[in-house]
Design a protein around this motif. Sequence first.
Motif, mmCIF file in Angstrom:
data_model
loop_
_atom_site.group_PDB
_atom_site.id
_atom_site.type_symbol
_atom_site.label_atom_id
_atom_site.label_comp_id
_atom_site.label_asym_id
_atom_site.label_seq_id
_atom_site.Cartn_x
_atom_site.Cartn_y
_atom_site.Cartn_z
ATOM 1 N N LEU A 165 34.752 41.762 0.301
ATOM 2 C CA LEU A 165 35.829 40.937 0.609
ATOM 3 C C LEU A 165 36.998 41.570 1.266
ATOM 4 C CD1 LEU A 165 35.798 38.197 -2.252
ATOM 5 C CD2 LEU A 165 34.418 38.054 0.011
ATOM 6 N N GLU A 195 40.824 41.275 2.674
ATOM 7 C CA GLU A 195 42.007 40.705 3.010
ATOM 8 C C GLU A 195 42.869 41.465 4.076
ATOM 9 O OE1 GLU A 195 41.463 40.266 -1.477
ATOM 10 O OE2 GLU A 195 41.413 41.872 0.169
ATOM 11 N N SER A 237 43.774 36.372 5.927
ATOM 12 C CA SER A 237 42.468 36.017 6.235
ATOM 13 C C SER A 237 41.657 36.828 5.119
ATOM 14 C CB SER A 237 42.294 36.857 7.411
ATOM 15 O OG SER A 237 42.543 36.046 8.649
ATOM 16 N N CYS A 238 40.506 36.362 4.675
ATOM 17 C CA CYS A 238 39.650 36.777 3.905
ATOM 18 C C CYS A 238 38.106 36.885 4.554
ATOM 19 C CB CYS A 238 39.737 36.136 2.411
ATOM 20 S SG CYS A 238 38.494 36.969 1.203
ATOM 21 N N TRP A 243 42.313 32.053 -3.732
ATOM 22 C CA TRP A 243 43.490 32.887 -3.286
ATOM 23 C C TRP A 243 44.255 33.075 -4.698
ATOM 24 C CZ3 TRP A 243 44.051 36.370 0.554
ATOM 25 C CH2 TRP A 243 43.448 35.980 1.886
ATOM 26 N N THR A 260 34.774 33.409 7.006
ATOM 27 C CA THR A 260 36.332 33.962 6.664
ATOM 28 C C THR A 260 37.088 32.732 6.280
ATOM 29 O OG1 THR A 260 36.462 35.524 8.526
ATOM 30 C CG2 THR A 260 38.625 34.800 7.685
ATOM 31 N N TYR A 319 45.110 38.065 -3.581
ATOM 32 C CA TYR A 319 43.742 38.509 -3.452
ATOM 33 C C TYR A 319 42.970 37.341 -3.108
ATOM 34 C CZ TYR A 319 45.546 42.542 -6.220
ATOM 35 O OH TYR A 319 46.589 43.696 -6.668
ATOM 36 N N CYS A 320 41.680 37.353 -2.616
ATOM 37 C CA CYS A 320 40.752 36.227 -2.652
ATOM 38 C C CYS A 320 39.752 36.402 -3.550
ATOM 39 C CB CYS A 320 40.180 36.105 -0.862
ATOM 40 S SG CYS A 320 39.293 37.587 -0.356
ATOM 41 N N TRP A 367 36.032 40.316 -5.935
ATOM 42 C CA TRP A 367 37.515 40.383 -5.657
ATOM 43 C C TRP A 367 37.729 41.051 -4.361
ATOM 44 C CZ3 TRP A 367 41.511 37.627 -7.600
ATOM 45 C CH2 TRP A 367 41.288 36.945 -9.039
ATOM 46 N N GLY A 368 38.829 40.838 -3.573
ATOM 47 C CA GLY A 368 38.994 41.723 -2.564
ATOM 48 C C GLY A 368 40.169 42.774 -3.031
#
Length: 115
Positions: A4, A6, A21-22, A36, A77, A94-95, A105-106
């Motif tokens: 992921l 972001e 954006s993710c 998020w 996305t 974070y996404c 997690w991103g």
Amino acid sequence: QVQLVESGGGLVQPGGSLRLSCAASGILFKLYSVAWYRQGPGKEREFVALITSSGTTNYADSVKGRFTISSDNTKNTVYLQMNTLKPEDTAVYYCKLTGATFSSWGQGTQVTVSS
């Protein structure tokens, strides 16, 4: 392997807007719930918004009416449109993707709201 990423963070004045954006690789967003979260300076990570695989959305009270979560399955996305930003929205965003047996997690993107 799920990844992921972001993007879209930055510095914005109070009252301004940003769209985060993710983007996912290695997995199809449309099959999972994506959320998020954010972590402000000296604070614990907190929930911001969620979109389920069926398109149902949920928001933290602090962002209701200002933030909108959405997804574009053609681009794999998820977005977070943030309007009427306040200094207290300053955080790393974070996404998170959640499946039945895993979560991912991103790396986060910094949002700073300041004049």
